[in-house]
Design an enzyme around this catalytic site. Structure first.
Site, PDB file in Angstrom:
ATOM      1  N   GLU A 251       0.827  -1.210   0.000  1.00 31.73           N
ATOM      2  CA  GLU A 251       0.000   0.000   0.000  1.00 31.73           C
ATOM      3  C   GLU A 251       0.861   1.261   0.000  1.00 31.73           C
ATOM      4  O   GLU A 251       1.984   1.254   0.497  1.00 31.73           O
ATOM      5  CB  GLU A 251      -0.872   0.037   1.274  1.00 31.73           C
ATOM      6  CG  GLU A 251      -1.972  -1.001   1.273  1.00 31.73           C
ATOM      7  CD  GLU A 251      -2.817  -0.996   2.544  1.00 31.73           C
ATOM      8  OE1 GLU A 251      -3.990  -1.363   2.444  1.00 31.73           O
ATOM      9  OE2 GLU A 251      -2.322  -0.640   3.624  1.00 31.73           O
TER      10      GLU A 251
ATOM     11  N   CYS B 240       3.339   8.956   0.372  1.00 36.67           N
ATOM     12  CA  CYS B 240       3.985   8.106   1.368  1.00 36.67           C
ATOM     13  C   CYS B 240       4.141   6.724   0.742  1.00 36.67           C
ATOM     14  O   CYS B 240       3.143   6.055   0.455  1.00 36.67           O
ATOM     15  CB  CYS B 240       3.090   8.067   2.602  1.00 36.67           C
ATOM     16  SG  CYS B 240       3.738   7.037   3.904  1.00 36.67           S
TER      17      CYS B 240
ATOM     18  N   CYS C 219       7.366  -5.797   7.314  1.00 35.05           N
ATOM     19  CA  CYS C 219       8.569  -5.210   7.923  1.00 35.05           C
ATOM     20  C   CYS C 219       9.083  -6.186   8.971  1.00 35.05           C
ATOM     21  O   CYS C 219       8.295  -6.798   9.691  1.00 35.05           O
ATOM     22  CB  CYS C 219       8.245  -3.865   8.568  1.00 35.05           C
ATOM     23  SG  CYS C 219       9.701  -3.063   9.283  1.00 35.05           S
TER      24      CYS C 219
ATOM     25  N   CYS D 146       7.977  -3.361  15.481  1.00 32.66           N
ATOM     26  CA  CYS D 146       7.529  -2.429  16.519  1.00 32.66           C
ATOM     27  C   CYS D 146       6.088  -2.811  16.891  1.00 32.66           C
ATOM     28  O   CYS D 146       5.232  -2.924  16.002  1.00 32.66           O
ATOM     29  CB  CYS D 146       7.582  -0.991  16.009  1.00 32.66           C
ATOM     30  SG  CYS D 146       9.190  -0.566  15.311  1.00 32.66           S
TER      31      CYS D 146
ATOM     32  N   CYS E 159       2.807  -0.954  15.524  1.00 28.56           N
ATOM     33  CA  CYS E 159       2.689  -0.700  14.083  1.00 28.56           C
ATOM     34  C   CYS E 159       2.090  -1.907  13.367  1.00 28.56           C
ATOM     35  O   CYS E 159       2.583  -3.028  13.511  1.00 28.56           O
ATOM     36  CB  CYS E 159       4.083  -0.385  13.526  1.00 28.56           C
ATOM     37  SG  CYS E 159       4.180  -0.404  11.730  1.00 28.56           S
TER      38      CYS E 159
ATOM     39  N   CYS F  10      -0.340   6.779   9.662  1.00 28.86           N
ATOM     40  CA  CYS F  10       0.965   6.221  10.037  1.00 28.86           C
ATOM     41  C   CYS F  10       0.796   4.929  10.819  1.00 28.86           C
ATOM     42  O   CYS F  10       0.059   4.886  11.794  1.00 28.86           O
ATOM     43  CB  CYS F  10       1.727   7.167  10.960  1.00 28.86           C
ATOM     44  SG  CYS F  10       2.083   8.732  10.249  1.00 28.86           S
TER      45      CYS F  10
HETATM   46  N1  SAH Z   1      10.005   1.772   9.053  1.00 30.06           N
HETATM   47  C1  SAH Z   1      10.271   3.158   9.022  1.00 30.06           C
HETATM   48  C2  SAH Z   1       9.346   3.944   8.136  1.00 30.06           C
HETATM   49  C3  SAH Z   1       7.864   3.624   8.138  1.00 30.06           C
HETATM   50  S1  SAH Z   1       6.863   4.044   9.479  1.00 30.06           S
HETATM   51  C4  SAH Z   1      10.269   3.738  10.404  1.00 30.06           C
HETATM   52  O1  SAH Z   1       9.814   3.072  11.321  1.00 30.06           O
HETATM   53  O2  SAH Z   1      10.763   4.851  10.561  1.00 30.06           O
HETATM   54  C5  SAH Z   1       6.670   5.836   9.517  1.00 30.06           C
HETATM   55  C6  SAH Z   1       6.452   6.374  10.936  1.00 30.06           C
HETATM   56  O3  SAH Z   1       5.174   5.979  11.485  1.00 30.06           O
HETATM   57  C7  SAH Z   1       7.507   5.849  11.909  1.00 30.06           C
HETATM   58  O4  SAH Z   1       7.975   6.879  12.739  1.00 30.06           O
HETATM   59  C8  SAH Z   1       6.703   4.849  12.713  1.00 30.06           C
HETATM   60  O5  SAH Z   1       7.287   4.553  13.942  1.00 30.06           O
HETATM   61  C9  SAH Z   1       5.377   5.552  12.812  1.00 30.06           C
HETATM   62  N2  SAH Z   1       4.283   4.676  13.264  1.00 30.06           N
HETATM   63  C10 SAH Z   1       4.217   3.324  13.198  1.00 30.06           C
HETATM   64  N3  SAH Z   1       3.055   2.883  13.730  1.00 30.06           N
HETATM   65  C11 SAH Z   1       2.384   3.970  14.149  1.00 30.06           C
HETATM   66  C12 SAH Z   1       1.106   4.163  14.772  1.00 30.06           C
HETATM   67  N4  SAH Z   1       0.315   3.145  15.049  1.00 30.06           N
HETATM   68  N5  SAH Z   1       0.728   5.438  15.039  1.00 30.06           N
HETATM   69  C13 SAH Z   1       1.524   6.491  14.736  1.00 30.06           C
HETATM   70  N6  SAH Z   1       2.731   6.361  14.157  1.00 30.06           N
HETATM   71  C14 SAH Z   1       3.157   5.123  13.861  1.00 30.06           C
HETATM   72 FE1  SF4 Z   2       8.748  -1.463  10.610  1.00 37.42          FE
HETATM   73 FE2  SF4 Z   2       6.518  -0.306  11.472  1.00 37.42          FE
HETATM   74 FE3  SF4 Z   2       8.681  -0.383  13.053  1.00 37.42          FE
HETATM   75 FE4  SF4 Z   2       8.681   1.208  10.864  1.00 37.42          FE
HETATM   76  S1  SF4 Z   2       7.358   1.384  12.658  1.00 37.42           S
HETATM   77  S2  SF4 Z   2      10.315  -0.183  11.561  1.00 37.42           S
HETATM   78  S3  SF4 Z   2       7.422  -0.066   9.451  1.00 37.42           S
HETATM   79  S4  SF4 Z   2       7.501  -2.184  12.324  1.00 37.42           S
END
Ligand code: SAH
Ligand code: SF4
Length: 346
Positions: free
Chosen positions: A84, A101, A108, A112, A115, A338
């Site tokens: 996506e 974006c 991934c 985290c 996420c 995000c």
């Molecule tokens: N993997 C990379 C880029 C993609 S995520 C990274 O983690 O930086 C882009 C941003 O969205 C990152 O800062 C991530 O931590 C944040 N993010 C992930 N899950 C989220 C959520 N549920 N609510 C708000 N931000 C989130």
């Molecule tokens: Fe991966 Fe989501 Fe963590 Fe970014 S925030 S590194 S996309 S698991």
């Protein structure tokens, strides 16, 4: 393909060099990816070129939110993998601006827990072509709907871009190279967001590109960050911040620290103070903090901060003279905000 690879493959098909220019103009200037319609090429050549420009992304759905100014596109790749990306337009005075974006991986591997992308693990890296196609299709959408040009591209969709470094850098160069070698979008308008792959942050600083680096910190202390961003167990807060500060030293580009505010998890006043202290210890003017209200994801026990805690967090950073912004939450109702990209086809 890199410019060298383009030369090689055109040569291996027995075509003259000037075909690269023709092909590139179709793709990067006119945003056309179907060689059968390129009538300035001889018929046999068009067929051969088809192998160089295969169809990579098939649109499954577009989901619209925010009165059509946010569009989440779901694509199917050649091997049925789903991915996506999200296009956001903003009206500004008479004109309009837009940010895309994009995704660098399907899924991934960083994991985290807040996420959605991380929940199913890593399916695979995207190729440079699959990344670039997301950009081309967004430009086609903007052109068709009369919404102007694409200004910013952020690697904040699915995946950890620095874990797919070679393809991401090939794609970045194609996005920012002047036409006809690339789309001609300013490198300053491209943001690479990382969970903190320190070794690759150092490489990125040496690429000679004025990209914006965003670092997903989410906690100023190792105890909490080990849990929120598991790669912290490999490169800790101190190492990540040192690499971020040195990115600024080398490139002159101000780094963005992303911090998703989670209620009673990482939003306490003492954490704002600790964050400011660690940033200021590495100099002034090199960084700004972008706070993100947490977007809910299925199965996650965490939720967004109370407004009062959010305000207090901002006030404490400002008191320490750290520039801070609060990210606009777009596309929540289409699971396009995000951290919500999970590429479910249902
Ligand atoms: N993997 C990379 C880029 C993609 S995520 C990274 O983690 O930086 C882009 C941003 O969205 C990152 O800062 C991530 O931590 C944040 N993010 C992930 N899950 C989220 C959520 N549920 N609510 C708000 N931000 C989130
Ligand atoms: Fe991966 Fe989501 Fe963590 Fe970014 S925030 S590194 S996309 S698991």
């Amino acid at each position: 393909m890199s410019p060298e690879e383009r030369l090689e493959s055109v040569g291996s098909l027995g075509m003259p060099k000037f075909r690269i220019d023709q092909i590139s103009r179709h793709y990067f200037e006119r945003y056309e990816a179907d060689p059968s319609s390129w009538t300035d090429l001889p018929g046999a050549t068009r067929e051969a070129v088809g192998t160089l420009v295969p169809s990579l992304l098939e649109k499954v759905t577009d989901s619209l939110a925010d009165r059509g100014s946010t569009v989440k596109s779901l694509y199917r790749l050649f091997d049925e993998t789903l991915v996506e990306c999200v296009l956001m337009s903003y009206r500004r005075g008479q004109g309009s601006r837009s940010t895309l974006c994009i995704s660098s991986q399907a899924g991934c591997g960083i994991g985290c827990p807040f996420c959605a992308t991380g929940q199913a693990g890593l399916k695979r890296n995207l190729s440079a072509g699959e990344i670039i196609e997301q950009v081309r299709l967004a430009i086609v959408h903007l052109t068709d709907s009369n919404q102007g040009s694409l200004n910013n591209v952020v690697f904040m969709g699915m995946g950890e871009p620095l874990a797919n470094y070679t393809s991401v850098l090939t794609a970045v160069r194609a996005i920012c190279s002047p036409t006809p070698s690339g789309f001609g979008i300013s490198a300053r308008g491209i943001t690479v967001s990382t969970s903190g792959i320190v070794a690759r942050m150092k490489d990125l600083a040496e690429e000679g590109l004025p990209l914006t680096l965003a670092v997903s910190l989410h906690a100023p202390d190792d105890e909490l960050r080990d849990e929120l961003v598991p790669i912290n167990q490999r490169w800790n807060v101190g190492e990540v911040l040192d690499a971020a500060a040195s990115y600024f030293q080398i490139t002159g580009r101000r780094v963005s620290i992303e911090y998703a505010l989670m209620r009673d998890i990482n939003d306490q006043g003492f954490r704002a103070d600790l964050l400011a202290k660690k940033l200021n210890a590495r100099g002034r003017g090199w960084v700004h903090v972008n706070l993100i209200p947490l977007n809910p994801t299925p199965g996650s026990k965490w939720t967004a901060s109370r407004k009062s805690d959010e305000k207090e967090f901002i006030a404490r950073l400002e008191a320490a003279r750290i520039p801070v912004t609060l990210r606009d939450t777009r596309g929540q109702d289409i699971d396009g905000a995000c951290g919500q990209l999970a590429a479910l086809s249902s």
